[in-house]
Design a protein around this motif. Structure first.
Motif, mmCIF file in Angstrom:
data_model
loop_
_atom_site.group_PDB
_atom_site.id
_atom_site.type_symbol
_atom_site.label_atom_id
_atom_site.label_comp_id
_atom_site.label_asym_id
_atom_site.label_seq_id
_atom_site.Cartn_x
_atom_site.Cartn_y
_atom_site.Cartn_z
ATOM 1 N N ALA A 100 0.655 -1.112 -0.072
ATOM 2 C CA ALA A 100 -0.195 0.288 -0.005
ATOM 3 C C ALA A 100 0.746 1.340 -0.136
ATOM 4 N N ALA A 101 0.141 2.134 -0.613
ATOM 5 C CA ALA A 101 1.097 3.555 -0.759
ATOM 6 C C ALA A 101 1.106 4.165 0.491
ATOM 7 N N THR A 102 2.404 4.821 0.940
ATOM 8 C CA THR A 102 2.491 5.585 1.809
ATOM 9 C C THR A 102 2.586 7.074 1.889
ATOM 10 N N HIS A 103 2.169 8.118 2.710
ATOM 11 C CA HIS A 103 2.409 9.531 2.585
ATOM 12 C C HIS A 103 1.659 9.751 1.376
ATOM 13 N N ALA A 104 0.111 9.345 1.109
ATOM 14 C CA ALA A 104 -0.330 9.674 0.021
ATOM 15 C C ALA A 104 -1.074 10.967 0.137
ATOM 16 N N SER A 105 -1.256 11.822 -0.818
ATOM 17 C CA SER A 105 -1.898 13.157 -1.086
ATOM 18 C C SER A 105 -2.165 13.141 -2.224
ATOM 19 N N GLY A 106 -3.365 14.161 -2.432
ATOM 20 C CA GLY A 106 -4.100 14.515 -3.567
ATOM 21 C C GLY A 106 -3.471 15.751 -4.315
ATOM 22 N N THR A 107 -4.084 16.015 -5.305
ATOM 23 C CA THR A 107 -3.636 17.368 -5.946
ATOM 24 C C THR A 107 -4.806 18.073 -6.296
ATOM 25 N N ALA A 108 -4.928 19.146 -6.996
ATOM 26 C CA ALA A 108 -5.821 19.861 -7.327
ATOM 27 C C ALA A 108 -6.617 19.612 -8.730
ATOM 28 N N TRP A 109 -6.194 18.591 -9.312
ATOM 29 C CA TRP A 109 -6.648 18.496 -10.680
ATOM 30 C C TRP A 109 -8.297 17.687 -10.298
ATOM 31 N N PRO A 110 -8.315 16.877 -9.421
ATOM 32 C CA PRO A 110 -9.873 16.415 -9.219
ATOM 33 C C PRO A 110 -10.869 17.736 -9.143
ATOM 34 N N TRP A 111 -10.325 18.705 -8.537
ATOM 35 C CA TRP A 111 -11.175 19.861 -8.523
ATOM 36 C C TRP A 111 -11.533 20.775 -9.607
ATOM 37 N N VAL A 112 -10.423 20.651 -10.456
ATOM 38 C CA VAL A 112 -10.576 20.980 -12.264
ATOM 39 C C VAL A 112 -11.554 20.176 -12.715
ATOM 40 N N ALA A 113 -11.682 18.977 -12.598
ATOM 41 C CA ALA A 113 -12.724 18.108 -13.292
ATOM 42 C C ALA A 113 -13.965 18.482 -12.780
#
Length: 227
Positions: free
Chosen positions: A145-158
Motif C-alpha cells: 500500500a502506498a504511504t504518505h498519500a496526498s491529493g492534487t488540485a486536478w480533481p477539482w478542475v474536473a
C-alpha cells in the motif's frame, strides 16, 4: 321641433392601431443563453478531459530499505468523468441537429453528463485503490500500500468542468426550443435528399467529329441506330 338628420353629430372614425411588434428581449436572451451554453459546454468538456490525464494522487511505495514515488492519474482513478465528458460534448453538438422532443432529450443527456462528472469526481477523489495498485506494481508485492498519500488540485478542475457541463445542459433545457437548428432546405418533405435531375445528352450528329468523340467519352456507340 324635429332635429334635422343632416345636422346630427357624426362620430369620427377610430384609426386602427398597428399590430404591436413582438418583443425582442426573449430573442436576445435566447441568443445569450446559446453563447453561454456553447462556451460552458466546450470549456467544461475540455477541463474534464485534461484533468483526467493529470495526476490526482501521489505517494510512496515501500521498496526494501527505501521508497519509490508513485502516482495515479484521473483516468486510472476513475474512467467515468472522461467518458461522460465525451458524451456531453457529443450531446452539445447534437442539440442543433434535432428538434422538439429530441432537443429536450439531448439537453437532458448533456445535463446528466455534467452531473455524473460532478458525482464521480466527489465520490472517487479520496480513493487510493489506483495509487495502491501503482505501489504494488513498483514494489512487485501485491499487498503493498502506498504511504504518505496526498491529493492534487486536478480533481477539482474536473469538478469545475462537470459544473460547466451541467450549466450548459440546464440552459439547453430552458432556452433550447428557441435556438436555431441545422437547415433542412436540401431535404425533401419526406426526409430524403432531393435527387439531381438527369440530363439527357444531345443527339449525335454523325457529320460532326466532336459529337462523335463526346459520345465515345460517354460510353455510347455513335454508329448505333438507337434501337
Amino acid at each position: 321641433m324635429k332635429e334635422n338628420p343632416a345636422q346630427a353629430p357624426v362620430a369620427a372614425p377610430v384609426a386602427a392601431e398597428p399590430p404591436a411588434a413582438p418583443p425582442a428581449k426573449p430573442t436576445r436572451t435566447a441568443h445569450r443563453a446559446l453563447a453561454v451554453a456553447l462556451a460552458c459546454g466546450a470549456v467544461g468538456a475540455a477541463l474534464v478531459l485534461v484533468a483526467a490525464g493529470k495526476t490526482w494522487s501521489r505517494g510512496l511505495a515501500p521498496f526494501g530499505s527505501g521508497a519509490a514515488p508513485v502516482h495515479a492519474t484521473g483516468s486510472q482513478t476513475t474512467a467515468l468523468p472522461g467518458a461522460l465528458a465525451l458524451v456531453g460534448l457529443a450531446a452539445l453538438v447534437a442539440v442543433f441537429a434535432v428538434r422538439r422532443a429530441g432537443r429536450y432529450a439531448v439537453a437532458a443527456l448533456l445535463a446528466l453528463s455534467g452531473l455524473g462528472v460532478v458525482v464521480a469526481t466527489v465520490t472517487r477523489q479520496g480513493d487510493r485503490a489506483a495509487l495502491n495498485s501503482a505501489a504494488a506494481s513498483a514494489s512487485g508485492l501485491t499487498r503493498t500500500a502506498a504511504t504518505h498519500a496526498s491529493g492534487t488540485a486536478w480533481p477539482w478542475v474536473a469538478f469545475a468542468g462537470g459544473l460547466l457541463l451541467l450549466l450548459a445542459g440546464v440552459l439547453a433545457l430552458r432556452f433550447g426550443h428557441r435556438w436555431p437548428a441545422m437547415s433542412g432546405r436540401y431535404d425533401r418533405p419526406g426526409g430524403r435528399a432531393a435527387a439531381r435531375p438527369r440530363t439527357v445528352p444531345a443527339p449525335v450528329d454523325p457529320d460532326r467529329p466532336e459529337d462523335l468523340w463526346k459520345a465515345l467519352d460517354r460510353g455510347e456507340d455513335p454508329t448505333g441506330d438507337g434501337s
